[in-house]
Write a protein that holds these residues in place. Structure first.
Motif, PDB file in Angstrom:
ATOM      1  N   UNK A  73       0.597  -1.271   0.297  1.00  0.00           N
ATOM      2  CA  UNK A  73       0.558  -0.219  -0.417  1.00  0.00           C
ATOM      3  C   UNK A  73       1.053   0.952  -0.101  1.00  0.00           C
ATOM      4  N   UNK A  74       1.851   0.888   0.823  1.00  0.00           N
ATOM      5  CA  UNK A  74       2.913   1.924   0.565  1.00  0.00           C
ATOM      6  C   UNK A  74       3.154   2.714  -0.778  1.00  0.00           C
ATOM      7  N   UNK A  75       3.942   1.513  -1.471  1.00  0.00           N
ATOM      8  CA  UNK A  75       4.641   1.789  -2.849  1.00  0.00           C
ATOM      9  C   UNK A  75       3.230   2.152  -3.540  1.00  0.00           C
ATOM     10  N   UNK A  76       2.655   2.083  -3.095  1.00  0.00           N
ATOM     11  CA  UNK A  76       1.400   2.346  -3.909  1.00  0.00           C
ATOM     12  C   UNK A  76       0.826   3.687  -4.343  1.00  0.00           C
ATOM     13  N   UNK A  77       0.558   3.843  -3.250  1.00  0.00           N
ATOM     14  CA  UNK A  77       0.340   5.424  -2.551  1.00  0.00           C
ATOM     15  C   UNK A  77       1.016   6.458  -3.405  1.00  0.00           C
ATOM     16  N   UNK A  78       2.635   5.558  -3.518  1.00  0.00           N
ATOM     17  CA  UNK A  78       3.701   6.309  -3.983  1.00  0.00           C
ATOM     18  C   UNK A  78       4.112   6.697  -5.052  1.00  0.00           C
ATOM     19  N   UNK A  79       3.221   5.508  -6.030  1.00  0.00           N
ATOM     20  CA  UNK A  79       3.809   5.744  -7.229  1.00  0.00           C
ATOM     21  C   UNK A  79       5.549   5.204  -7.381  1.00  0.00           C
ATOM     22  N   UNK A  80       5.874   4.607  -6.589  1.00  0.00           N
ATOM     23  CA  UNK A  80       7.034   4.229  -6.194  1.00  0.00           C
ATOM     24  C   UNK A  80       7.204   2.661  -6.509  1.00  0.00           C
ATOM     25  N   UNK A  81       8.210   1.896  -5.811  1.00  0.00           N
ATOM     26  CA  UNK A  81       8.761   0.737  -6.170  1.00  0.00           C
ATOM     27  C   UNK A  81       9.139  -0.011  -4.124  1.00  0.00           C
ATOM     28  N   UNK A  82       7.979  -1.027  -3.931  1.00  0.00           N
ATOM     29  CA  UNK A  82       9.450  -1.944  -2.399  1.00  0.00           C
ATOM     30  C   UNK A  82       9.183  -3.018  -2.776  1.00  0.00           C
TER      31      UNK A  82
END
Length: 239
Positions: A73-82
């Motif tokens: 969820x954090x990656x999705x909301x930040x438009x980033x990859x984790x």
């Protein structure tokens, strides 16, 4: 005709009941029986006794799935990859089932080759999934070693490979599948790209005459999966 069918069905049911009651009687008379007989319709069966270890494992898996969800969820909301650690096959399957239909997070499973068991997840926004380059998150290495006076340096069935990896400072969370090809005395190791150089440089020093190199993209390794468990009777010194 219907009467005959009904009679046959009744006889079959009676036979089934008699068989189940016989099994239940023998079970309860066995010294190994420690369960509890519970009613199920007109029959009784032995309820399994769940161990404390099973409950602990279930709780750990629940916590792990919750942590993966938060990471996604954090990656999705930040438009980033984790990216997660490499995970056990059971946890990988559970995560795929849990997150597969989610519209609020995207993920790509990466295992280093198509049929990998241990894998890691690259979480991102669903609209960015197609941009994920799996080669950036897993590398498949092939290690070959000559026999020495003590025999096969990988151990029987490759059982010493986890010791060798631990001995050069590699954490198992950084490693995917490990396979051993006995016919060719070769080991295949999936790892994070960040530790590729460490394995390529240090593992040959532990093995003696050995070569460690990355395989060609798309290779499907052959061999037997090696359990990532350290053999305590053998110690491999760090180099």
């Amino acid at each position: 005709m219907w009467a005959e069918a009904a009679g046959s069905a009744g006889s079959a049911e009676m036979l089934l009941k008699a068989s189940l009651l016989t099994v239940a009687t023998l079970l309860t008379r066995s010294p190994a029986f420690t369960g509890q007989l519970l009613p199920l319709a007109s029959f009784r069966y032995a309820a399994p006794r769940y161990t404390r270890a099973c409950n602990i494992r279930a709780a750990a898996d629940t916590d792990a799935l919750a942590a993966l969800e938060q990471q996604g969820l954090a990656a999705s909301e930040a438009w980033d990859t984790r990216v997660s650690d490499f995970l056990e096959p059971e946890l990988v399957a559970a995560a795929e089932s849990l997150f597969g239909d989610r519209a609020d997070l995207g993920f790509v499973k990466v295992g280093g080759y198509a049929t990998a068991s241990r894998s890691r997840f690259v979480f991102t926004n669903p609209e960015l999934k197609d941009l994920v380059d799996t080669s950036e998150h897993a590398v498949l290495l092939r290690a070959t070693a000559s026999f020495d006076k003590s025999g096969n340096r990988f151990g029987k069935g490759g059982q010493l490979i986890p010791n060798l990896l631990q001995g050069i400072g590699v954490e198992f969370s950084q490693v995917g599948d490990v396979l051993y090809d006995e016919e060719n005395s070769a080991a295949y190791i999936v790892c994070e790209p960040s530790i590729q150089t460490t394995i390529e440089r240090k593992l040959p020093k532990s093995l003696g005459r050995a070569v460690v190199e990355a395989t060609e993209p798309g290779l499907e390794p052959e061999g037997t999966l090696v359990e990532l468990v350290v053999t305590t009777s053998v110690r491999v010194d760090k180099k």
